[in-house]
Design an enzyme around this catalytic site. Structure first.
Site, short mmCIF file in Angstrom:
data_model
loop_
_atom_site.label_atom_id
_atom_site.label_comp_id
_atom_site.label_asym_id
_atom_site.label_seq_id
_atom_site.Cartn_x
_atom_site.Cartn_y
_atom_site.Cartn_z
N CYS A 75 26.56 -4.22 82.81
CA CYS A 75 26.48 -4.90 83.66
C CYS A 75 27.29 -5.59 84.58
O CYS A 75 27.64 -5.68 86.23
CB CYS A 75 25.41 -4.15 84.59
SG CYS A 75 24.34 -5.86 84.16
N GLU A 104 33.25 1.24 89.27
CA GLU A 104 32.19 1.03 87.88
C GLU A 104 32.89 1.91 87.49
O GLU A 104 32.38 2.88 87.10
CB GLU A 104 30.74 0.62 87.48
CG GLU A 104 30.20 -0.25 86.57
CD GLU A 104 28.79 -0.28 86.51
OE1 GLU A 104 28.25 0.67 87.30
OE2 GLU A 104 28.13 -1.02 85.98
N GLU A 144 18.00 -3.53 90.10
CA GLU A 144 19.14 -4.28 89.55
C GLU A 144 20.63 -2.98 89.70
O GLU A 144 20.45 -2.67 87.86
CB GLU A 144 18.67 -4.24 87.71
CG GLU A 144 17.48 -5.50 88.61
CD GLU A 144 18.18 -7.37 88.62
OE1 GLU A 144 19.34 -7.52 88.46
OE2 GLU A 144 17.32 -8.09 89.26
N LYS A 148 9.98 3.43 81.91
CA LYS A 148 10.09 4.90 80.97
C LYS A 148 11.33 3.97 80.96
O LYS A 148 12.96 3.52 81.82
CB LYS A 148 10.21 5.64 82.34
CG LYS A 148 10.83 7.07 82.05
CD LYS A 148 11.36 8.09 82.19
CE LYS A 148 13.04 7.55 83.15
NZ LYS A 148 13.95 7.60 81.83
P1 NAD Z 1 20.77 5.22 85.15
O1 NAD Z 1 20.84 5.45 87.03
O2 NAD Z 1 22.14 7.40 85.35
O3 NAD Z 1 19.85 5.59 84.48
C1 NAD Z 1 19.19 4.93 85.11
C2 NAD Z 1 17.37 5.12 85.07
O4 NAD Z 1 17.27 5.65 85.53
C3 NAD Z 1 16.98 5.84 83.32
O5 NAD Z 1 15.99 6.02 82.91
C4 NAD Z 1 17.43 7.84 84.17
O6 NAD Z 1 16.39 8.28 83.50
C5 NAD Z 1 16.45 7.08 85.14
N1 NAD Z 1 16.37 7.79 86.14
C6 NAD Z 1 17.73 8.66 86.48
N2 NAD Z 1 17.51 9.51 88.18
C7 NAD Z 1 15.89 9.12 88.41
C8 NAD Z 1 15.58 9.35 89.34
N3 NAD Z 1 15.97 10.56 90.15
N4 NAD Z 1 14.21 8.88 89.69
C9 NAD Z 1 13.71 8.38 88.60
N5 NAD Z 1 14.00 7.56 87.44
C10 NAD Z 1 16.00 8.31 87.60
O7 NAD Z 1 22.06 4.51 84.57
P2 NAD Z 1 22.49 4.73 83.54
O8 NAD Z 1 23.47 5.05 83.14
O9 NAD Z 1 21.48 4.56 82.65
O10 NAD Z 1 22.43 2.88 82.98
C11 NAD Z 1 24.27 2.79 83.66
C12 NAD Z 1 24.29 1.91 84.87
O11 NAD Z 1 23.23 0.77 84.42
C13 NAD Z 1 25.43 0.97 85.02
O12 NAD Z 1 25.64 1.50 86.31
C14 NAD Z 1 24.37 -0.21 84.71
O13 NAD Z 1 25.59 -1.37 85.48
C15 NAD Z 1 23.65 -0.43 85.33
N6 NAD Z 1 22.59 -1.69 84.79
C16 NAD Z 1 22.70 -2.96 85.52
C17 NAD Z 1 21.75 -3.88 85.30
C18 NAD Z 1 21.97 -4.41 85.64
O14 NAD Z 1 20.94 -6.28 85.26
N7 NAD Z 1 22.13 -5.30 86.98
C19 NAD Z 1 21.36 -3.66 83.69
C20 NAD Z 1 22.37 -3.12 82.95
C21 NAD Z 1 22.81 -1.73 83.62
#
Ligand code: NAD
Length: 519
Positions: free
Chosen positions: A306, A408, A272, A197
């Site tokens: 990230c 962050e 991650e 997803k």
């Molecule tokens: P987010 O956590 O809001 O969303 C990420 C994903 O999780 C989306 O697909 C979202 O729909 C899904 N999601 C949210 N709530 C959920 C739930 N209750 N159940 C299942 N899925 C759910 O993050 P974002 O705003 O999309 O991305 C930014 C974040 O991602 C930042 O914190 C960034 O640092 C992190 N990130 C980490 C890495 C890494 O490799 N460590 C890489 C890229 C981004």
């Protein structure tokens, strides 16, 4: 609707048509790839906004629970088919699959650029990474041999690395193609079926990638992409009985929910998550390189990375000079429309992120921090570019306990803080709940290794920043998550060791407890 919006909607419509996702008469686009078919969602409508203008871009539908069931069922069936092939054949087919991207790279980059709001140059780079990741993991297919354990009995004991079955993957919006390929490639190389997803904000590129790959000879249904919101389709995926492992890339808050959902079903997860990475510049560093590195570390992808080097720790005697140079370099970055070749930094991806970042800057100002450069909308944007733009921002006079120094930002904002000596730098760098990455700039090799060895971060660079490759393990400590992606470690996350015992003695014997048998 302004001219930029009309143009973006037309570009997106043309690209969706080219990739076969365009709506049937009057309908919404086919935003899911399930069991070898493009399928429109059945849940609530989700409206996407153009990051460059803030105007309406397109609407699609959340997948809904029924489609998710179909996806898991298809992945489960296809996984058996996949594992019935020889390991070399799986590798050959992965290589053939990735060649199906040829000729579509530019369109894929444009699709990502218009939806994610990323500069077109960056999106081209991301497509290149997709290819690299599949080629790398295709090579692992026939090299996943097990081990023979020299047990102290007459048994032959060997270990096989077997796939989980169907894995569930969830990715964010900041690097949708990168994170999609990053997790798809090792999952299928290890022999799993996948339901992935993507973020609801960047739904289409993963669908296109899956469709192109599958046309290259992967079993129908091996890769499924379901699109929708976290609390609906995402939660249905993490709670689905047919999923045996969860791999999540996103924020720490959502990561906790994913790990909790997995724990309820005793399903393991890889997380991650975010970061607050320290970029440490010692006074004996080559300052030209360090300044260039500091800038690339946090302003690439408008800071929506990230591993962004969002805390710049500078030795006190060069602090003012380095801050001045980083600020000057930041103010010279070309901020512009995602589609422009000259653009080095685009807008933030969405209004929520924009308000989060600007809110943090305002609270930092109120707490006494000094905005050296940026902090406002950039000047000189084209007419109609009324989206989520923020100028590259450097902030000084920051106390380590301030929100801007601890949380962050995930935007083009760096805080600069002075340190006195090596011990002080390490203390400041590790004074965070995150542990994703960090860097050390110095010409003293002993000091470089000494400091690197004491940083609690999954990735450390010395006189460099953001060098990342699929061959090398990647992941975090503490609130940056657990488990690893990339390299052999990333592949192993997608298998379980199975220990097989074969009696080779003249007489078979069955141990009754620890004190008997052949031990
Ligand atoms: P987010 O956590 O809001 O969303 C990420 C994903 O999780 C989306 O697909 C979202 O729909 C899904 N999601 C949210 N709530 C959920 C739930 N209750 N159940 C299942 N899925 C759910 O993050 P974002 O705003 O999309 O991305 C930014 C974040 O991602 C930042 O914190 C960034 O640092 C992190 N990130 C980490 C890495 C890494 O490799 N460590 C890489 C890229 C981004």
């Amino acid at each position: 609707m302004n001219a930029l919006d009309i143009q973006a909607r037309q570009t997106l419509s043309d690209l969706l048509t080219q990739f076969g996702l365009s709506p049937e008469a009057g309908g919404l686009p086919c935003s899911n790839w399930i069991d070898g078919d493009l399928v429109a969602g059945r849940g609530e409508a989700i409206a996407l906004t153009n990051p460059a203008t803030g105007g309406e871009l397109i609407t699609y539908r959340d997948a809904g629970a029924d489609l998710l069931d179909q996806a898991v069922e298809a992945a489960s069936r296809a996984q058996v088919e996949w594992m019935a092939l020889t390991a070399s054949e799986r590798g050959r087919r992965m290589n053939a699959a990735i060649r199906r991207l040829e000729g579509h790279e530019e369109a894929l980059a444009q699709l990502e650029s218009v939806v994610a709001g990323k500069p077109i140059r960056d999106c081209r780079g991301e497509v290149g990474k997709v290819r690299e990741m599949f080629e790398y993991y295709a090579g692992w297919c026939d090299k996943q041999h097990g081990e023979v354990i020299p047990v102290p009995t007459s048994h032959l004991n060997y270990v096989r690395h077997v796939p989980f079955g169907v894995v569930g993957q969830i990715t964010p919006w900041n690097a949708p193609m990168f994170t999609c390929a990053w997790q798809l490639a090792p999952a299928i190389a290890a022999g799993n079926g996948v339901v992935l997803k993507p973020s609801e904000l960047t739904p289409f590129s993963s669908v296109v990638i899956a469709r192109l790959l599958e046309s290259g000879g992967l079993p129908q249904g091996l890769i499924n992409i379901v699109n929708g919101l976290g609390p609906t389709t995402g939660a249905a995926l993490t709670g689905h009985d047919g999923i045996s492992k969860l791999v999540f890339v996103g924020s720490p808050d959502s990561g906790r929910l994913i790990a909790e959902a997995g724990a309820r079903r005793l399903v393991p997860s890889v997380l991650e998550l975010g970061g607050k990475s320290a970029n440490i510049i010692f006074d004996d560093a080559r300052l030209d390189d360090a300044v260039a590195g500091a800038q690339a570390a946090v302003f690439a992808a408008a800071g929506q990375s990230c591993v962004a080097g969002s805390r710049l720790l500078i030795q006190r005697n060069v602090f003012d000079a380095v801050v001045e140079r980083v600020g000057r370099a930041a103010s010279q970055i070309t901020v512009g429309l995602p589609a422009d070749e000259a653009t080095r930094m685009g807008p933030l991806q969405n209004v929520r992120q924009f308000e989060h970042v600007t809110g943090m800057i305002e609270r930092a100002r109120a707490a006494g921090a000094r905005v050296v450069t940026g902090g406002t909308r950039p000047l000189g944007l084209p007419e109609g570019a009324d989206g989520y733009y923020l100028a590259p921002t450097v902030i000084a006079d920051v106390d380590a306990s301030m929100e801007i120094a601890c949380e962050e930002v995930f935007g083009p904002v760096v805080v600069a803080m002075p340190f006195d000596d090596e011990a002080d730098a390490i203390r400041l760098a590790n004074g965070t709940r995150f542990g994703l990455a960090g860097a050390v700039w110095t010409q003293d090799p002993a000091k470089a290794h000494r400091v690197a060895g004491q940083l609690r971060a999954g990735t450390v660079w010395i006189n460099s920043y953001k060098a990342i490759n699929v061959m090398s393990p990647f992941g975090g400590f503490r609130d940056s998550g657990f488990g690893r992606s990339s390299g052999l470690d990333g592949l192993r996350e997608y298998t379980v060791p199975q220990s097989v015992w074969v009696e080779t003695g003249v007489e078979a014997s069955v141990a009754m407890g620890y004190g008997s048998g052949h031990e």
